[in-house]
Design a protein around this motif. Structure first.
Motif, mmCIF file in Angstrom:
data_model
loop_
_atom_site.group_PDB
_atom_site.id
_atom_site.type_symbol
_atom_site.label_atom_id
_atom_site.label_comp_id
_atom_site.label_asym_id
_atom_site.label_seq_id
_atom_site.Cartn_x
_atom_site.Cartn_y
_atom_site.Cartn_z
ATOM 1 N N LYS A 1 0.835 -1.209 0.000
ATOM 2 C CA LYS A 1 0.000 0.000 0.000
ATOM 3 C C LYS A 1 0.871 1.261 0.000
ATOM 4 O O LYS A 1 0.612 2.219 -0.731
ATOM 5 N N GLN A 2 1.903 1.241 0.848
ATOM 6 C CA GLN A 2 2.786 2.409 0.906
ATOM 7 C C GLN A 2 3.509 2.626 -0.419
ATOM 8 O O GLN A 2 3.688 3.764 -0.865
ATOM 9 N N LEU A 3 3.915 1.526 -1.034
ATOM 10 C CA LEU A 3 4.587 1.643 -2.327
ATOM 11 C C LEU A 3 3.651 2.211 -3.379
ATOM 12 O O LEU A 3 4.047 3.041 -4.214
ATOM 13 N N SER A 4 2.385 1.774 -3.332
ATOM 14 C CA SER A 4 1.397 2.303 -4.281
ATOM 15 C C SER A 4 1.194 3.804 -4.060
ATOM 16 O O SER A 4 1.105 4.583 -5.020
ATOM 17 N N ASN A 5 1.129 4.184 -2.784
ATOM 18 C CA ASN A 5 0.982 5.616 -2.482
ATOM 19 C C ASN A 5 2.192 6.410 -2.964
ATOM 20 O O ASN A 5 2.065 7.541 -3.444
ATOM 21 N N LEU A 6 3.373 5.799 -2.830
ATOM 22 C CA LEU A 6 4.581 6.479 -3.303
ATOM 23 C C LEU A 6 4.553 6.678 -4.807
ATOM 24 O O LEU A 6 4.989 7.714 -5.328
ATOM 25 N N HIS A 7 4.033 5.659 -5.521
ATOM 26 C CA HIS A 7 3.919 5.809 -6.979
ATOM 27 C C HIS A 7 2.987 6.965 -7.335
ATOM 28 O O HIS A 7 3.272 7.760 -8.250
ATOM 29 N N LYS A 8 1.864 7.049 -6.600
ATOM 30 C CA LYS A 8 0.935 8.151 -6.852
ATOM 31 C C LYS A 8 1.589 9.503 -6.522
ATOM 32 O O LYS A 8 1.419 10.478 -7.253
ATOM 33 N N SER A 9 2.326 9.514 -5.387
ATOM 34 C CA SER A 9 2.999 10.766 -5.008
ATOM 35 C C SER A 9 4.046 11.158 -6.036
ATOM 36 O O SER A 9 4.282 12.347 -6.292
ATOM 37 N N THR A 10 4.681 10.162 -6.618
ATOM 38 C CA THR A 10 5.695 10.450 -7.636
ATOM 39 C C THR A 10 5.081 11.176 -8.821
ATOM 40 O O THR A 10 5.649 12.145 -9.351
ATOM 41 N N LEU B 1 4.416 14.665 -7.716
ATOM 42 C CA LEU B 1 5.658 15.428 -7.618
ATOM 43 C C LEU B 1 6.181 15.826 -8.993
ATOM 44 O O LEU B 1 6.789 16.899 -9.151
#
Length: 385
Positions: free
Chosen positions: A89-98, A101
């Protein structure tokens, strides 16, 4: 030597060995197995150590340690695997944040480009403004210089006309204005300066001559008129000295006149040998009038000294100079008083009488005369104090 183990135990050639109870805390199991064993499992050194074993007891102990270490690893692996969903889940959120950004970065780059272009434009505008300000300052300075040249020309013409009509106050005012302008713009108008300085020198000569004539004639209003012209001509110190010299001369003349009257009365009394009118020779009044003249000279001329002749310094200078005149004239009065009353002779008679008090028929000075002299001396000393 072969060994087999299942999930709950292991079999050796010497019998069945039960496995240790499974540890609940993974870190505790790993730490306990590591601290109780001298072998680091999973390394080439551990394998080499196992190959060198010959004692069955040591082998059995090492087997138990290995099983415990394996179970601890299983527990740690289970713990890590249990966190996989959260990590996904955190990795998915990081992809979205990327992605977000990337958008922010693009906007920031665009904003930076706009700011840089605006800054460059502002620098250009600021440079233009500085150039315009410098040009405006130069134009203003040029206009002021032109006005100064015109004003100096007007001053020169005004001085000439004022001298022709003997309006010396107006001429002095024009000269003062010219000198103020010339002090500010001295690098221009040299021809005008020479003309004005010539007119200034001419006016100074006229003022000195007229003032000297007014002093000789004791024309006080004329003296005040010309002494006020020294300040706009830049001759305050000279004017102060001339005016104080005039005041000293007036005071000296008045004091000398009274002194001569006293001397005349003294001579008349001495020639007629009269003693009844000695009180007419009043040295106290003569000295009092001298002091009054000094005080009145300072009070009545305070304004002109303060406003036209060096200000407070002029007043101090006047007081010092008039004090010198007072000391000089006062000393003459006191000396003449001692001569008139024959104080030296009286002192000698008193000393002689004191030394002959026991002698019969010796008469001393008249006490009434001594009392009169003491009263006069007391009054004179009070005035001098």
């Amino acid at each position: 030597m072969e060994s087999k183990h299942t999930g709950m135990g292991s079999t050796t050639p010497y019998g069945s060995i039960s496995a240790p109870q499974e540890e609940h805390d993974t870190s505790t199991a790993i730490n306990s197995s590591s601290s109780s064993s001298t072998v680091r499992f999973g390394t080439p050194e551990a394998l080499e150590h196992v190959r060198k074993l010959t004692d069955v007891g040591a082998m059995t102990r090492l087997l138990h340690e290995c099983i415990a270490y394996q179970r601890a690893l299983d527990l740690e692996l289970d713990t890590i695997l249990s966190q996989r969903s959260d990590l996904d889940k955190q990795l998915s959120n990081l992809h979205k944040s990327t992605e977000l950004l990337e958008i922010v970065k693009a906007d920031s780059d665009h904003m930076l480009s706009n700011v840089c272009s605006t800054c460059d434009l502002a620098d250009q505008v600021s440079g233009k403004v500085r150039q315009l300000d410098l040009a405006q300052s130069r134009v203003s300075d040029t206009l002021l210089r032109i006005d100064a040249i015109v004003e100096r020309g007007n001053c020169i013409d005004g001085v000439k006309k004022a001298l022709q009509t003997e309006d010396f106050e107006l001429a002095a005012k024009y000269i003062q204005t010219f000198l103020q302008i010339d002090a500010k713009y001295r690098d221009s108008g040299s021809d005008q300066r020479e003309l004005l300085l010539a007119s200034k020198k001419q006016l100074e000569g006229i003022v000195r001559k007229r003032l000297s004539a007014a002093v000789d004639q004791r024309d006080h209003p004329a003296i005040l008129r010309f002494i006020r012209l020294y300040s706009p001509l830049g001759l305050e110190e000279e004017g102060l000295q001339v005016y104080i010299s005039y005041l000293k001369k007036v005071i000296s003349m008045r004091s000398r006149l009274e002194f001569e009257q006293l001397v005349e009365l003294m001579e008349q009394q001495q020639s007629s040998a009269a003693t009844t009118n000695q009180n007419q020779v009043n040295f106290v009044a003569c000295l009092t009038n001298l002091f009054k003249d000094i005080v009145l000279a300072i009070e009545e001329n305070n304004e002109i000294l303060r406003s036209n002749l060096c200000g407070e310094d002029g007043i101090v200078y006047a007081i010092c100079e008039l004090q010198d005149e007072c000391d000089s004239r006062g000393s003459l009065i006191l000396k003449k008083y001692m001569e008139y009353r024959k104080l030296a002779k009286l002192t000698s008679e008193i000393n002689t009488y004191k030394s002959n008090l026991l002698s019969v028929g010796v008469q001393g000075p008249d006490p009434r005369e001594i009392e009169l002299y003491l009263e006069e001396i007391l009054q004179l000393t009070q005035l001098a104090g």
